[in-house]
Design a protein around this motif. Sequence first.
Motif, mmCIF file in Angstrom:
data_model
loop_
_atom_site.group_PDB
_atom_site.id
_atom_site.type_symbol
_atom_site.label_atom_id
_atom_site.label_comp_id
_atom_site.label_asym_id
_atom_site.label_seq_id
_atom_site.Cartn_x
_atom_site.Cartn_y
_atom_site.Cartn_z
ATOM 1 N N SER A 108 11.695 -11.700 -3.737
ATOM 2 C CA SER A 108 12.578 -11.559 -2.518
ATOM 3 C C SER A 108 11.736 -10.626 -1.493
ATOM 4 C CB SER A 108 13.970 -11.037 -2.588
ATOM 5 O OG SER A 108 13.769 -9.538 -2.985
ATOM 6 N N PHE A 109 12.088 -10.657 -0.091
ATOM 7 C CA PHE A 109 11.423 -9.865 0.963
ATOM 8 C C PHE A 109 11.593 -8.502 0.584
ATOM 9 C CE2 PHE A 109 11.535 -13.685 3.306
ATOM 10 C CZ PHE A 109 10.222 -13.723 3.785
ATOM 11 N N LYS A 110 12.843 -8.148 -0.056
ATOM 12 C CA LYS A 110 13.100 -6.532 -0.526
ATOM 13 C C LYS A 110 12.287 -6.083 -1.566
ATOM 14 C CE LYS A 110 16.633 -3.456 -1.779
ATOM 15 N NZ LYS A 110 18.135 -3.399 -2.287
ATOM 16 N N GLU A 111 11.882 -7.178 -2.524
ATOM 17 C CA GLU A 111 10.876 -6.746 -3.584
ATOM 18 C C GLU A 111 9.593 -6.567 -3.064
ATOM 19 O OE1 GLU A 111 13.299 -8.434 -7.354
ATOM 20 O OE2 GLU A 111 11.967 -9.924 -6.226
ATOM 21 N N VAL A 112 9.387 -7.661 -2.226
ATOM 22 C CA VAL A 112 7.925 -7.439 -1.658
ATOM 23 C C VAL A 112 7.636 -6.030 -1.128
ATOM 24 C CG1 VAL A 112 6.164 -8.346 0.226
ATOM 25 C CG2 VAL A 112 7.450 -9.889 -1.574
ATOM 26 N N GLY A 113 8.465 -5.682 -0.209
ATOM 27 C CA GLY A 113 8.624 -4.341 0.368
ATOM 28 C C GLY A 113 8.298 -3.038 -0.653
ATOM 29 N N THR A 114 9.031 -3.264 -1.767
ATOM 30 C CA THR A 114 9.062 -2.157 -2.760
ATOM 31 C C THR A 114 7.645 -2.326 -3.365
ATOM 32 O OG1 THR A 114 11.616 -2.506 -3.208
ATOM 33 C CG2 THR A 114 10.243 -1.375 -4.763
ATOM 34 N N ILE A 115 7.174 -3.306 -3.545
ATOM 35 C CA ILE A 115 5.792 -3.456 -4.153
ATOM 36 C C ILE A 115 4.766 -3.050 -3.250
ATOM 37 C CG2 ILE A 115 3.964 -5.196 -4.843
ATOM 38 C CD1 ILE A 115 6.277 -7.208 -5.817
ATOM 39 N N SER A 116 4.859 -3.166 -2.211
ATOM 40 C CA SER A 116 3.928 -2.605 -1.036
ATOM 41 C C SER A 116 4.169 -0.900 -0.895
ATOM 42 C CB SER A 116 4.384 -3.016 0.537
ATOM 43 O OG SER A 116 3.567 -2.393 1.437
ATOM 44 N N GLU A 117 5.227 -0.468 -1.052
ATOM 45 C CA GLU A 117 5.528 1.058 -1.241
ATOM 46 C C GLU A 117 4.858 1.546 -2.394
ATOM 47 O OE1 GLU A 117 6.321 4.929 -0.270
ATOM 48 O OE2 GLU A 117 6.149 2.963 1.051
ATOM 49 N N ALA A 118 5.090 1.002 -3.558
ATOM 50 C CA ALA A 118 4.513 1.238 -4.855
ATOM 51 C C ALA A 118 3.080 1.245 -5.096
ATOM 52 C CB ALA A 118 4.994 0.218 -6.016
ATOM 53 N N PHE A 119 2.351 0.269 -4.142
ATOM 54 C CA PHE A 119 1.065 0.280 -4.242
ATOM 55 C C PHE A 119 0.309 1.414 -3.515
ATOM 56 C CE2 PHE A 119 0.599 -4.777 -4.679
ATOM 57 C CZ PHE A 119 0.677 -4.642 -5.880
ATOM 58 N N ARG A 120 1.056 1.731 -2.232
ATOM 59 C CA ARG A 120 0.665 2.806 -1.486
ATOM 60 C C ARG A 120 0.617 4.097 -2.071
ATOM 61 N NH1 ARG A 120 2.674 6.774 1.158
ATOM 62 N NH2 ARG A 120 5.011 6.003 0.680
ATOM 63 N N ARG A 121 1.792 4.262 -3.014
ATOM 64 C CA ARG A 121 1.929 5.581 -3.674
ATOM 65 C C ARG A 121 0.740 5.731 -4.605
ATOM 66 N NH1 ARG A 121 7.636 4.407 -3.733
ATOM 67 N NH2 ARG A 121 7.197 4.201 -6.025
ATOM 68 N N ALA A 122 0.683 4.595 -5.564
ATOM 69 C CA ALA A 122 -0.479 4.665 -6.548
ATOM 70 C C ALA A 122 -1.826 4.782 -6.005
ATOM 71 C CB ALA A 122 -0.550 3.118 -7.237
ATOM 72 N N LEU A 123 -2.147 4.214 -4.915
ATOM 73 C CA LEU A 123 -3.566 4.341 -4.528
ATOM 74 C C LEU A 123 -3.694 5.553 -3.764
ATOM 75 C CD1 LEU A 123 -3.865 0.941 -2.348
ATOM 76 C CD2 LEU A 123 -4.810 1.429 -4.438
ATOM 77 N N MET A 124 -2.700 6.310 -3.258
ATOM 78 C CA MET A 124 -2.984 7.743 -2.712
ATOM 79 C C MET A 124 -3.188 8.478 -3.880
ATOM 80 S SD MET A 124 0.040 7.823 0.118
ATOM 81 C CE MET A 124 -0.168 9.825 0.241
#
Length: 745
Positions: A682-698
């Motif tokens: 879902s679009f909500k899950e895609v947004g959650t994935i994006s935030e998870a990627f951002r935190r992990a890469l930081m």
Amino acid sequence: MKPLMPLTTRGGKKNPDKSAARSRVDLKRTGLAVATIVILSVLLSIHMLPSKVTLKLGQISPEDIIAPRTARYKDTTETELRKAKAAAGVGKAYDVVPNAADQAIGALKTIFATVENVRGRSTGGPVTKRVDLVRQRLGSVIGGHVSDGTFVSLLSMDPAALRQVEDDSLQIVSAAMSREIHDDPADLRESRREVLAESERLLNDPRKAALVGEIAQDSLRPNRVFDPDRTVDQQEAAKDKVLPVYRLIMRGDTVIAKGEPVLQEHIEKFEALGLMNPKVDYWSVIWLTVLVMMAVLLVVGYLYRYYYDVYRDTRTLLLLAVLVVIGTLALRISGSLLGINLTPYQVGYLGILWVTAVGMLVAVLVNPQVSVLITALLSIVLSLMLNGELRFAASAFMTAVVGIYSVANIRDRSDLATSVGALAAAGVILVWVTGGLNNDPISLMQMGTVWVGLVVPIGAAALFYFGTVPLEKLFGLTTHISLLELANTNKPLLRKLVMEAPGTYTHSMAVGHLAETAAEAIGADSLMARVASYYHDIGKIRRPQFFIENQNVENVHDRMNPTLSALVITSHIKDGVDIAKEYRLPGVVIDAIMQHHGTSLVQYFYDQAAGEQDPCMALESQFRYGGPKPKTKEAAIVMLADSVEAASRAMPKPTRATIELVVNKVIADKLRDGQLDESDLSFKEVGTISEAFRRALMGTLHARIDYSEAENKRLAANGDSDSKLARDSGEDEADTEPGPTTTAS
């Protein structure tokens, strides 16, 4: 975290013909249900035909005979003893003698009348002759207990005194005859003693009291006569009121020991257990089959209503049926078929072990929620085997639920050890709780503690661990147990990857970290995402030098035309599938390898080719991966993590803003290209994935705040930073693993 479910049954597209499929009768499912009912009914009915015992009363038993089941038998010896006591307590029955009081008074008056008559006619002569005359006239019936001295006293009395003695005697006899006097010698003697005592109490003159007492004693008659028929009837009635004494012999108890003579009690036990004349109780078999049918239909209806994905997969239904049959067979074997001399408690603890092991297997191989239902039904089966012993059924169910919970989302090998500890703790608590409720001795609860603290958890864990692998291979499933093995970086294939394509290995480990983090964030299978990431690029082993992460000096693509470069780049998908099959990787991992690029465009080489000729759809199709697109959430996460990780390594100066821009751009490109359309994200899950990627890469890139971050955000809003970022990262990403950093619109 979503509970573990078989990876082959998760994340697929909804069946558009589901309603129509539900309305059709599936012969395979029907046949499977019928076969399951028949097999379970046979297994549960085996104990209804025990071995025959030919021993007779008084013979010596040549062997130990163990009760094959729990049964209740009538203790004839104890019952007859209680009936005899009841009959003895009834006593004799007596009938009333009509006119017994009148007869006694008449005898008394006859004595005094005879004495007066003799005294009036014979005033002279020896007194002994007058006594003889009195006795002669009284006969042998009356006066037999009156002494000659008494008659002499009566004959010598004056008339007034004689009448007074008669009145006193009549009074005492009348009172005595008003009480029950049985025709029993002892009772008559007791009544005469009472008469004598009464005369001594009423009369002050001892001599006169002795005269009155002796005459009254002679006049007494029994007024109750013994009735043998009524006595027997009352005794039989008392016997009938005695309830039969029943004893309980438990399954596993010794009916008769070797060398012991056969007593009536042994015969009764043999008959109660059906060992003397064994035969099949067809009605019991029929009702048992009906019960099994109800249970199977309940499970089928439950799956049909709440877990249709499991219901429609005949292979999964077959696996479920096999596990249930194995569990029932194990309960039966551990209970009686092997003939091992186990106590009922030991059989109960073995039942807990098997119910727990089957529950854990169903939880991992089928579904945790379905496993709860299956363990509940197996607990009922255990209770039936123990003839309604609910303590082990309750303990088995609760212990199995603990096991299901502990393995439903197993992530690493330490989780299995944790599950063993949880099973042991739950089992020990249940032993002492149920033991306290049943007032068990401490020694029995200590024995149970050993069973549930060591045997049950270790045995269940061993059966679970070593049973999962063959069942996985047999039914083509993949669980976390096998994924945990694949996650071991010392596996030969990963060792080969690190030796021949070290850059790809490093990239795969980084992708695994990103994918696992994102999967956890949306509740997908994080272990599956991590393992798929480890193996998604194994195809690069064939030609590692064609991928920039493995290049040290020159880029070989500089000497190749774009079409050939794209062909070499995209071929790592097919190579990866071939290698995965060679190393027998699970199907879900192979699917992730095939789908982790979907039908993406090899953007860098496509742009080179488009600069040399006019772009068109035919040209674009030559630079796209062959697909298919990701079908599951985990495969889609691997795709996104792969592209994000490659793009992030191209950033010369990672900051919070640049990381966020890269992540958002990669995901947006995938969405615009339609690569996530078949993944159920879902679009909500895609947004959650994006935030998870951002935190992990930081965290992994040690992103730092740059003083020009505000300026970058302003440029991003105007589109300038996006164009610059594409130029900075696009070429490197294409060389690493070409993908659509920008898509052709």
